[in-house]
Scaffold this active site. Structure first.
Site, PDB file in Angstrom:
ATOM      1  CB  CYS A 256      -0.886  -0.007   1.234  1.00  9.47           C
ATOM      2  SG  CYS A 256      -2.066  -1.361   1.255  1.00  9.47           S
ATOM      3  CB  ALA A 257       3.580   1.890  -2.315  1.00  9.50           C
ATOM      4  N   PRO A 259       1.272   7.687  -0.753  1.00  8.86           N
ATOM      5  CG  PRO A 259       1.646   9.770   0.243  1.00  8.86           C
ATOM      6  CD  PRO A 259       0.971   8.446   0.465  1.00  8.86           C
ATOM      7  N   GLY A 260       4.007   7.278  -1.159  1.00  9.20           N
ATOM      8  CA  GLY A 260       5.355   6.825  -1.484  1.00  9.20           C
ATOM      9  C   GLY A 260       6.431   7.150  -0.462  1.00  9.20           C
ATOM     10  CG  ASP A 282      -2.136   2.910  -3.326  1.00 11.61           C
ATOM     11  OD1 ASP A 282      -1.638   3.092  -2.198  1.00 11.61           O
ATOM     12  OD2 ASP A 282      -3.324   3.227  -3.602  1.00 11.61           O
ATOM     13  CG  ASP A 307      -8.022  -4.458  -3.868  1.00 16.69           C
ATOM     14  OD1 ASP A 307      -7.638  -4.778  -2.714  1.00 16.69           O
ATOM     15  OD2 ASP A 307      -9.147  -3.986  -4.096  1.00 16.69           O
ATOM     16  CG  ASP A 322       2.119   2.279   5.875  1.00 16.36           C
ATOM     17  OD1 ASP A 322       1.854   2.212   7.091  1.00 16.36           O
ATOM     18  OD2 ASP A 322       2.290   3.354   5.272  1.00 16.36           O
ATOM     19  CB  CYS A 375      -0.538   6.253  10.730  1.00 14.98           C
ATOM     20  SG  CYS A 375      -1.754   6.539   9.438  1.00 14.98           S
TER      21      CYS A 375
END
Ligand SMILES: C[S@@+](CC[C@H](N)C(=O)[O-])C[C@H]1O[C@@H](n2cnc3c(N)ncnc32)[C@H](O)[C@@H]1O
Length: 440
Positions: A256-257, A259-260, A282, A307, A322, A375
């Site tokens: 799930c990269a 915005p990087g 992503d 996905d 992440d 997060c």
């Protein structure tokens, strides 16, 4: 509704966009400020006003409600935001003269609601100045929620996890701005010298190596920034990548990269050795396009739309999940999301995370590792996901870092199932992260 260059008008426009379109504060402010041609100083004021109002919204509403004859609910949203803005300046900003705050609010009310609106705002603000604020006492979620301006369910969550004293410290931390945390992708010592020469004050982070809290009047106008000498990344987010501990030559997947931020960190840590093999995916095509642009052309980096709830027929040495989450660890930076999330949305996210962790685990080679991170501070999206996963996937075990691994003092951050970081304890975003190893 804007008069040219007014920070308060931009703040009002921004609050409307955040309420009506569920926009993110930062983006809504950026576009309103651009439209109004606001200079950087006024932009700073508009940010202070909008984040202040969004942080203190419940406490401001508690103060305003008894003064509104028809109640909060019946007050037009635009007028309510005018009142909140003024009440915030009167209650929380010493340097704004009360007369100026009231006068500007009346002018704004006239713009959005005509003469009637102006009279109402004038009357309410005069009454407010004559009534001292009364706050509820005690440790109930409602009392704590009003005092520290969080919804009841979030206050309850903090009370449950931390007990009354620490819960208040956490919620109070959410109402203060976060530090600007940066890291140097190459040569931290030289970067620190350059930044200091450009007038920055750097405070080294306690845990993440080569990272600082940066204070500077315009950090993104420095030549150090233009030359790519530092990147912005919260310390907890950096620690997630140190937990992954990518080694040159590893086959890596960041599931799930966008915005990087973490993919970029992986590239920075392994590029020097010249042997990168990273797949960054992503689910959203637009985000993957921007991600590819951000990371640029790097040998060994592949980006793709995928996905993470679907199987991927590949094998990796290290996988980072992440996961999309409620983001409640980032309330210092995103004050608006405390009013958007609900216990139901947390449950939905947790259900998706439970699927993703299993799909990602399927791609880990025997002896390889999986890092799971979110997060947020809910149990449901953090330790509970990992506990349930470990129960039905006995081929995986916890692989927590030893105290000094990678030169990092992990000890104070470790709990039974992984890493827990907290804004009020560590001055970082609230993350849960853990590392799992597939038995060889
Ligand atoms: C926490 S963010 C990732 C942040 C990123 N790792 C970084 O450090 O910049 C979660 C990401 O997951 C993406 N996402 C949401 N649902 C997804 C899914 N089903 N599969 C893959 N990615 C998904 C979102 O687009 C979002 O960019």
């Amino acid at each position: 509704v804007s008069r040219p260059g007014s920070a308060r008008d931009v703040a009002l426009d921004t609050l409307r966009a955040v309420d009506a379109r569920e926009a993110f504060l930062q983006q809504a402010l950026e576009s309103a400020a651009q439209k109004a041609g606001l200079d950087p100083r006024d932009r700073g004021l508009a940010l202070e006003l909008t984040s202040g109002v969004l942080r203190q919204q419940r406490r401001l509403d508690h103060r305003l409600a008894p003064l509104l004859r028809r109640g909060l609910e019946a007050t037009a949203p635009a007028v309510l935001n005018v009142l909140r803005l003024a009440a915030y300046q009167l209650g929380f900003m010493d340097r704004v003269p009360a007369r100026a705050a009231v006068h500007e609010a009346v002018v704004q009310a006239r713009m959005v609601a005509g003469e009637g609106g102006a009279r109402l705002v004038n009357a309410v603000l005069r009454a407010l100045q004559q009534t001292p604020e009364t706050l509820p006492e005690g440790d109930t979620p409602e009392a704590v929620g009003v005092r520290l301006s969080h919804p009841d369910w979030l206050a309850a969550l903090a009370l449950d996890r931390l007990g009354p004293a620490e819960a208040e410290a956490l919620l109070a931390a959410h109402n203060r701005p976060a530090p600007l945390t940066v890291r140097a992708p190459v040569d931290p010592a030289a970067t620190a010298a350059r930044l200091t020469a450009e007038g920055a004050t750097l405070t080294p982070c306690v845990f993440a190596p080569g990272a600082w809290h940066l204070e500077h009047r315009a950090p993104f106008a420095t030549t150090a920034f233009a030359e790519g000498l530092f990147r912005v990344q919260d310390e907890a987010a950096q620690l997630v990548v140190h937990l992954l501990a990518p080694q040159p030559g590893d086959r890596l997947w960041d599931a799930c990269a966008a915005p990087g931020g973490k993919s970029q960190h992986i590239v920075d840590l392994t590029r020097a050795a010249g042997r990168l093999a990273l797949l960054s995916t992503d689910a959203h095509p637009g985000k993957v396009r921007r991600l590819a642009e951000t990371l640029g052309r790097v040998t060994g980096l592949e980006t793709a739309v995928h996905d993470a709830r679907e199987p991927l027929e590949r094998t990796f040495d290290r996988v980072l999940l992440d996961a999309p989450c409620s983001g409640l660890g980032t309330l210092r930076r995103h004050p608006e999301i405390r009013w958007r999330r609900t216990p139901e949305s947390v449950a939905e996210l947790a259900a998706a995370q439970a699927v993703m962790i299993r799909r990602c685990a399927d791609t880990v080679r025997p002896g390889g590792t999986l890092v799971y991170s979110v997060c947020t501070i809910t149990e449901a999206e953090g330790p509970a996901i990992v506990e349930a996963f470990l129960r039905d996937r006995p081929e995986f075990g916890l692989d927590l870092p030893s105290p000094g691994e990678g030169g990092i003092d992990w000890g104070p951050l470790l709990g039974p199932l992984g890493l827990f970081t907290w804004p009020h304890r560590h001055d970082m975003d609230g993350f849960f992260a853990t590392r799992l190893r597939r038995k060889a």
